[in-house]
Each structure stands twice: as structure tokens, then as C-alpha cells.
Design a protein around this motif. Structure first.
Motif, PDB file in Angstrom:
ATOM      1  N   VAL A 198       0.856  -1.189   0.000  1.00  0.00           N
ATOM      2  CA  VAL A 198       0.000   0.000   0.000  1.00  0.00           C
ATOM      3  C   VAL A 198       0.887   1.233   0.000  1.00  0.00           C
ATOM      4  O   VAL A 198       1.855   1.318   0.772  1.00  0.00           O
ATOM      5  CB  VAL A 198      -0.913   0.039   1.248  1.00  0.00           C
ATOM      6  CG1 VAL A 198      -1.889   1.206   1.148  1.00  0.00           C
ATOM      7  CG2 VAL A 198      -1.651  -1.272   1.445  1.00  0.00           C
ATOM      8  N   ARG A 199       0.556   2.189  -0.856  1.00  0.00           N
ATOM      9  CA  ARG A 199       1.253   3.476  -0.856  1.00  0.00           C
ATOM     10  C   ARG A 199       0.202   4.582  -0.804  1.00  0.00           C
ATOM     11  O   ARG A 199      -0.611   4.728  -1.727  1.00  0.00           O
ATOM     12  CB  ARG A 199       2.125   3.632  -2.102  1.00  0.00           C
ATOM     13  CG  ARG A 199       2.986   4.901  -2.053  1.00  0.00           C
ATOM     14  CD  ARG A 199       3.868   5.058  -3.269  1.00  0.00           C
ATOM     15  NE  ARG A 199       4.683   6.263  -3.139  1.00  0.00           N
ATOM     16  CZ  ARG A 199       5.069   7.017  -4.167  1.00  0.00           C
ATOM     17  NH1 ARG A 199       4.748   6.684  -5.411  1.00  0.00           N
ATOM     18  NH2 ARG A 199       5.790   8.104  -3.951  1.00  0.00           N
ATOM     19  N   PHE A 200       0.247   5.367   0.270  1.00  0.00           N
ATOM     20  CA  PHE A 200      -0.797   6.371   0.491  1.00  0.00           C
ATOM     21  C   PHE A 200      -0.250   7.531   1.317  1.00  0.00           C
ATOM     22  O   PHE A 200       0.618   7.358   2.167  1.00  0.00           O
ATOM     23  CB  PHE A 200      -1.985   5.744   1.232  1.00  0.00           C
ATOM     24  CG  PHE A 200      -2.978   6.748   1.744  1.00  0.00           C
ATOM     25  CD1 PHE A 200      -3.903   7.328   0.896  1.00  0.00           C
ATOM     26  CD2 PHE A 200      -2.963   7.134   3.083  1.00  0.00           C
ATOM     27  CE1 PHE A 200      -4.800   8.281   1.368  1.00  0.00           C
ATOM     28  CE2 PHE A 200      -3.853   8.084   3.559  1.00  0.00           C
ATOM     29  CZ  PHE A 200      -4.779   8.654   2.696  1.00  0.00           C
ATOM     30  N   LEU A 209       7.873   3.635  -2.703  1.00  0.00           N
ATOM     31  CA  LEU A 209       7.611   2.202  -2.725  1.00  0.00           C
ATOM     32  C   LEU A 209       7.886   1.669  -4.133  1.00  0.00           C
ATOM     33  O   LEU A 209       7.316   2.163  -5.109  1.00  0.00           O
ATOM     34  CB  LEU A 209       6.167   1.912  -2.322  1.00  0.00           C
ATOM     35  CG  LEU A 209       5.731   0.449  -2.304  1.00  0.00           C
ATOM     36  CD1 LEU A 209       6.578  -0.359  -1.329  1.00  0.00           C
ATOM     37  CD2 LEU A 209       4.251   0.337  -1.943  1.00  0.00           C
ATOM     38  N   TYR A 210       8.746   0.651  -4.221  1.00  0.00           N
ATOM     39  CA  TYR A 210       9.164   0.083  -5.504  1.00  0.00           C
ATOM     40  C   TYR A 210       8.978  -1.432  -5.493  1.00  0.00           C
ATOM     41  O   TYR A 210       8.950  -2.062  -4.438  1.00  0.00           O
ATOM     42  CB  TYR A 210      10.643   0.387  -5.761  1.00  0.00           C
ATOM     43  CG  TYR A 210      10.959   1.835  -6.014  1.00  0.00           C
ATOM     44  CD1 TYR A 210      11.119   2.319  -7.316  1.00  0.00           C
ATOM     45  CD2 TYR A 210      11.118   2.724  -4.959  1.00  0.00           C
ATOM     46  CE1 TYR A 210      11.414   3.649  -7.543  1.00  0.00           C
ATOM     47  CE2 TYR A 210      11.417   4.058  -5.185  1.00  0.00           C
ATOM     48  CZ  TYR A 210      11.563   4.522  -6.477  1.00  0.00           C
ATOM     49  OH  TYR A 210      11.860   5.844  -6.702  1.00  0.00           O
ATOM     50  N   TYR A 211       8.896  -1.999  -6.691  1.00  0.00           N
ATOM     51  CA  TYR A 211       8.884  -3.449  -6.823  1.00  0.00           C
ATOM     52  C   TYR A 211       9.653  -3.840  -8.082  1.00  0.00           C
ATOM     53  O   TYR A 211       9.818  -3.054  -9.016  1.00  0.00           O
ATOM     54  CB  TYR A 211       7.452  -3.996  -6.893  1.00  0.00           C
ATOM     55  CG  TYR A 211       6.764  -3.738  -8.213  1.00  0.00           C
ATOM     56  CD1 TYR A 211       6.736  -4.694  -9.230  1.00  0.00           C
ATOM     57  CD2 TYR A 211       6.149  -2.509  -8.468  1.00  0.00           C
ATOM     58  CE1 TYR A 211       6.118  -4.443 -10.442  1.00  0.00           C
ATOM     59  CE2 TYR A 211       5.526  -2.250  -9.666  1.00  0.00           C
ATOM     60  CZ  TYR A 211       5.515  -3.220 -10.661  1.00  0.00           C
ATOM     61  OH  TYR A 211       4.912  -2.968 -11.855  1.00  0.00           O
ATOM     62  N   GLU A 223      13.065   1.299  -1.329  1.00  0.00           N
ATOM     63  CA  GLU A 223      13.994   1.775  -2.346  1.00  0.00           C
ATOM     64  C   GLU A 223      14.459   0.586  -3.183  1.00  0.00           C
ATOM     65  O   GLU A 223      14.433  -0.559  -2.701  1.00  0.00           O
ATOM     66  CB  GLU A 223      15.213   2.438  -1.698  1.00  0.00           C
ATOM     67  CG  GLU A 223      14.895   3.601  -0.794  1.00  0.00           C
ATOM     68  CD  GLU A 223      16.135   4.341  -0.297  1.00  0.00           C
ATOM     69  OE1 GLU A 223      17.229   4.116  -0.858  1.00  0.00           O
ATOM     70  OE2 GLU A 223      15.995   5.161   0.639  1.00  0.00           O
ATOM     71  N   PRO A 224      14.893   0.814  -4.417  1.00  0.00           N
ATOM     72  CA  PRO A 224      15.545  -0.262  -5.166  1.00  0.00           C
ATOM     73  C   PRO A 224      16.738  -0.806  -4.384  1.00  0.00           C
ATOM     74  O   PRO A 224      17.431  -0.059  -3.684  1.00  0.00           O
ATOM     75  CB  PRO A 224      15.991   0.431  -6.454  1.00  0.00           C
ATOM     76  CG  PRO A 224      15.061   1.593  -6.601  1.00  0.00           C
ATOM     77  CD  PRO A 224      14.791   2.057  -5.198  1.00  0.00           C
ATOM     78  N   GLN A 233      10.120  -0.645 -10.520  1.00  0.00           N
ATOM     79  CA  GLN A 233       8.946   0.155 -10.857  1.00  0.00           C
ATOM     80  C   GLN A 233       8.405   0.847  -9.607  1.00  0.00           C
ATOM     81  O   GLN A 233       8.302   0.235  -8.534  1.00  0.00           O
ATOM     82  CB  GLN A 233       7.854  -0.729 -11.459  1.00  0.00           C
ATOM     83  CG  GLN A 233       8.298  -1.517 -12.674  1.00  0.00           C
ATOM     84  CD  GLN A 233       8.678  -0.625 -13.835  1.00  0.00           C
ATOM     85  OE1 GLN A 233       7.965   0.332 -14.146  1.00  0.00           O
ATOM     86  NE2 GLN A 233       9.792  -0.926 -14.484  1.00  0.00           N
ATOM     87  N   LEU A 234       8.044   2.115  -9.748  1.00  0.00           N
ATOM     88  CA  LEU A 234       7.487   2.882  -8.643  1.00  0.00           C
ATOM     89  C   LEU A 234       5.981   2.630  -8.550  1.00  0.00           C
ATOM     90  O   LEU A 234       5.261   2.779  -9.541  1.00  0.00           O
ATOM     91  CB  LEU A 234       7.756   4.368  -8.852  1.00  0.00           C
ATOM     92  CG  LEU A 234       7.316   5.326  -7.733  1.00  0.00           C
ATOM     93  CD1 LEU A 234       8.098   5.062  -6.455  1.00  0.00           C
ATOM     94  CD2 LEU A 234       7.499   6.781  -8.186  1.00  0.00           C
ATOM     95  N   VAL A 235       5.508   2.242  -7.379  1.00  0.00           N
ATOM     96  CA  VAL A 235       4.074   2.059  -7.158  1.00  0.00           C
ATOM     97  C   VAL A 235       3.407   3.431  -7.097  1.00  0.00           C
ATOM     98  O   VAL A 235       3.915   4.357  -6.463  1.00  0.00           O
ATOM     99  CB  VAL A 235       3.826   1.289  -5.838  1.00  0.00           C
ATOM    100  CG1 VAL A 235       2.332   1.186  -5.543  1.00  0.00           C
ATOM    101  CG2 VAL A 235       4.452  -0.100  -5.914  1.00  0.00           C
TER     102      VAL A 235
END
Length: 256
Positions: A198-200, A209-211, A223-224, A233-235
Motif C-alpha cells: 500500500v502506498r498512500f 515504494l518500488y517493486y 527503495e531499489p 517500478q514505482l508504485v
């Protein structure tokens, strides 16, 4: 602000992701790049799943880079789903009970962010948590209170709905109290099979938040985990993501 990472995929020794990348979580604990706070030295924690339903946990108040126990554990624990978190306190004391990830039955939860002027809403949030759940509350952080409230709001049955309902409750309470400081919330949850990120934020500064999805595993983090950042990828802010090895399902939060 805290830094954290989560892994799901083929079982690996934890050291492969905690220590070996050139911008590993241990490196970030000393030199974060995408945070207001560079050093995260107020404790750390691990949570991992193995053959048992309930996850194993380890918490320590030492800085992550200086604990030889962490190095040994990471070298010998092998898991296909694990969480790791390094803490920069936003007010609660440096104690093992305040270190993430937090656990309840088969669930793990960790968080980066804070409820603005938390002390003004703490009493009410605590009273929304049913007594049987409140007895599992070990520390004094807003993070653990949010987690307990999500469980009370039906996390087992419908994670996305429980997350939305909890964030809305807290936002409504903050408005009622006239709190203008932001509510920032970037988190990771797992029931041992699936993971939700969750990013809020109530303002325009949601914590990062990255994945990154690999062939047989996925890694999510504040972070990466490499300095180049290639392939990470940035959420998007305001989203819940059900993330796994072969899927990435994102939906917008419904909070207003």
C-alpha cells in the motif's frame, strides 16, 4: 522514515537480499537515498515463513549493521516469503516491542510513515480495537495500532476492504480533531501466501515504494536494492497492490 523490503519466490537464504545487493536494506540503514532520514538506527526486525503457519520473527534494538546475530540468522534461515525492516522512530521508544514487522497469527505487517499528531487520536484508535485483539498489542507505535485495527476490520476476509476502511476511519478522526499534519502510510502485509503493498498519503508526499519482478521471485521495497535502480517500478500513490511472482494487481484506494 523507516526502510523495508519483502521477498516472495523460490526459497533463498535471507543474506542474499539483506546483505549482498549494493544498495541492500543493511546499506540503506546507513545511507538511505529516498528518505528524509538518511540513517535508520532505531532497531530492526525480520519476519519469515517456513513450514509452520505462523511466521518466525526476530527483533533487535541495535542498528542492523552492527548485530552479528542478524548476520548469522540471515546466513542460515531460508524462506520463500520474508519481510525485513530497519526503523527510524517517529516518536515511540526504541524497544523490541516497537520494531517491525508485527505479527498476528499467520499475518505479518510492516510500515513506513506516521499518523500526524498521533497522540491526539491514539485514545480513540485504541478503543476501536476489540479487547481480544488489543491484548496482542505489545508496543506503543501507531503502526501496530493500524495493523490491529485492520484485523478488526476484516483483514482475513477481504484485505483491500479492511485497508480502505481503516485508512478512512483514521482520516475522518484526524479531520474531526482538526489535525493538519499528514497521514503517511506505505506498508506491506502478508498472510503467508499472498502479499499486499500500500502506498498512500493525505498530502502529496507519499513515502516511496518500488517493486521488481524476476523470473522466479518478486522483491518489494522502500527503495531499489541496487544503486542503478534498473528495472524497479514505482508504485503509484493511492494504490493497493496484490503482488506476487506472476501477478501484479493494482487498485485505487477508496479513501477520501
Amino acid at each position: 522514515m523507516c526502510r523495508w523490503m519483502a521477498y516472495q519466490g523460490s526459497p533463498v537464504y535471507l543474506e542474499q537480499w539483506l546483505f549482498e545487493p549494493d544498495h541492500s536494506l543493511i546499506h540503506q540503514s546507513l545511507s538511505a537515498r529516498k528518505s528524509e532520514v538518511t540513517v535508520n538506527a532505531d532497531g530492526f526486525g525480520l519476519g519469515w515463513y517456513d513450514e509452520r503457519e505462523e511466521p518466525g520473527q526476530y527483533h533487535e534494538i541495535l542498528p542492523a549493521w552492527s548485530d552479528c546475530n542478524l548476520k548469522s540468522l540471515a546466513r542460515h534461515i531460508k524462506s520463500g516469503l520474508f519481510f525485513a525492516h530497519v526503523r527510524a522512530s517517529t516518536g515511540a521508544s526504541t524497544a523490541r516491542s516497537n520494531c517491525h514487522p508485527f505479527g498476528y497469527k499467520n499475518w505479518l505487517f510492516m510500515h513506513n510513515g506516521q499518523i500526524g499528531q498521533y497522540e491526539q487520536v491514539r485514545w480513540q484508535i485504541d478503543r476501536w480495537i476489540p479487547e481480544e485483539l488489543y491484548n496482542h498489542r505489545r508496543g506503543g507505535t501507531d503502526s501496530e495500532a493500524i495493523f490491529m485495527l485492520m484485523i478488526a476490520n476484516g483483514l482475513d476476509e477481504n484485505p483491500a476492504n479492511a485497508i480502505n476502511k481503516t485508512l478512512q476511519q483514521i482520516l475522518d478522526l484526524m479531520r474531526e480533531k482538526g489535525i493538519t499534519e499528514p497521514f503517511r502510510f506505505t506498508s506491506m502485509l502478508s498472510n503467508g501466501k499472498d502479499m499486499w503493498a500500500v502506498r498512500f498519503s493525505s498530502d502529496e508526499h507519499a513515502p516511496s515504494l518500488y517493486y521488481k519482478q524476476f523470473g522466479d521471485h518478486v522483491v518489494v521495497g522502500s527503495e531499489p536494492l541496487d544503486l542503478s535502480g534498473e528495472g524497479w517500478q514505482l508504485v503509484e500513490p493511492g494504490h493497493i497492490v496484490k503482488v506476487g511472482i506472476e501477478h501484479y494487481n493494482s487498485q485505487s484506494l477508496t479513501v477520501e
